[in-house]
Write a protein that holds these residues in place. Sequence first.
Motif, short mmCIF file in Angstrom:
data_model
loop_
_atom_site.label_atom_id
_atom_site.label_comp_id
_atom_site.label_asym_id
_atom_site.label_seq_id
_atom_site.Cartn_x
_atom_site.Cartn_y
_atom_site.Cartn_z
N THR A 78 0.80 -1.23 0.00
CA THR A 78 0.00 0.00 0.00
C THR A 78 0.83 1.28 0.00
O THR A 78 0.27 2.37 -0.13
CB THR A 78 -0.93 0.03 1.23
OG1 THR A 78 -0.13 -0.02 2.43
CG2 THR A 78 -1.90 -1.15 1.22
N LEU A 81 0.33 3.75 -2.95
CA LEU A 81 -1.02 4.15 -3.31
C LEU A 81 -1.25 5.64 -3.07
O LEU A 81 -0.64 6.24 -2.18
CB LEU A 81 -2.05 3.35 -2.50
CG LEU A 81 -2.04 1.83 -2.69
CD1 LEU A 81 -3.11 1.20 -1.81
CD2 LEU A 81 -2.25 1.46 -4.15
N SER A 82 -2.15 6.21 -3.83
CA SER A 82 -2.53 7.61 -3.64
C SER A 82 -3.44 7.72 -2.41
O SER A 82 -3.95 6.72 -1.90
CB SER A 82 -3.29 8.13 -4.86
OG SER A 82 -4.54 7.47 -4.97
N GLU A 85 -6.78 6.20 -3.14
CA GLU A 85 -6.77 4.74 -3.14
C GLU A 85 -6.72 4.19 -1.71
O GLU A 85 -7.38 3.19 -1.40
CB GLU A 85 -5.57 4.23 -3.94
CG GLU A 85 -5.71 4.45 -5.45
CD GLU A 85 -4.42 4.20 -6.20
OE1 GLU A 85 -4.50 3.76 -7.37
OE2 GLU A 85 -3.32 4.44 -5.63
N ARG A 86 -5.96 4.84 -0.83
CA ARG A 86 -5.90 4.43 0.57
C ARG A 86 -7.26 4.62 1.24
O ARG A 86 -7.71 3.77 2.01
CB ARG A 86 -4.82 5.22 1.31
CG ARG A 86 -3.39 4.86 0.88
CD ARG A 86 -2.39 5.91 1.36
NE ARG A 86 -2.29 5.95 2.81
CZ ARG A 86 -1.52 5.16 3.54
NH1 ARG A 86 -0.77 4.24 2.94
NH2 ARG A 86 -1.48 5.27 4.86
N ILE A 89 -9.60 1.83 0.27
CA ILE A 89 -9.33 0.59 1.00
C ILE A 89 -9.89 0.67 2.42
O ILE A 89 -10.49 -0.29 2.92
CB ILE A 89 -7.82 0.30 1.03
CG1 ILE A 89 -7.33 -0.10 -0.36
CG2 ILE A 89 -7.50 -0.82 2.03
CD1 ILE A 89 -5.83 -0.32 -0.45
#
Length: 232
Positions: A78, A81-82, A85-86, A89
């Motif tokens: 992770t 990730l941007s 995106e985080r 999740i």
Amino acid sequence: MEQGDNDAPVVYLHEIRRQYLQGDDTLTILDGAKLGLWAGQSVALVAPSGTGKSTLLHVAGLLEQPDDGEVYIGGMATSGLSDAERTQIRRTEIGFVYQSHRLLPEFTALENVMMPQLIRGLSRREASQRAREILAYLGLGKRITHRPAELSGGEQQRVAIARAVANAPRVLLADEPTGNLDPHTADHVFNALMQIVRATQVAMLIATHNMDLAARMDRRVSLADGQVIELD
């Protein structure tokens, strides 16, 4: 990594390092910490205050970026990730329960549990049906129209648990979820958490000072010199 090489953990923290600046000094909280969380497993994180329990939870839940190391969710790294995106999740894979319930006071129990589902994109009908099912499962079927101020402390925490699992996360992180409750109510809330773990096979990590509750969980870990150590 433990627990069988072919049985991959839902969450794996690898060589996590986290530091904070305190005036002119650098405070190292996590220093090469490793931890795996497996589906259907309850893990107690027991350590004195100030040793980094909340930091470890925040890193595992992608609320904080480690200074070094990697957080794997479902086998996916992770760190690259941007923020968006985080966040995605966190919404779909991770549930959080805190010491204070953090329910929205102007909304009913049902509406509080619907909220994360609506944010995810479910219809009101779908969100309402699932929220009713979860609340009923946790013994709150007759309290769904009550606002937080009309609920007991234990009921508030059970609503918070229902909200945390509303999107069927793969991991549930809890920071002293029974810390504000009397022993009887704490036991009731803990049983609700364990009920959810068994029913959904979520991986659960609870930071707690309650050694009686910790003893009833599958594993116990602690923090020493910035590293995770297995107890027992």
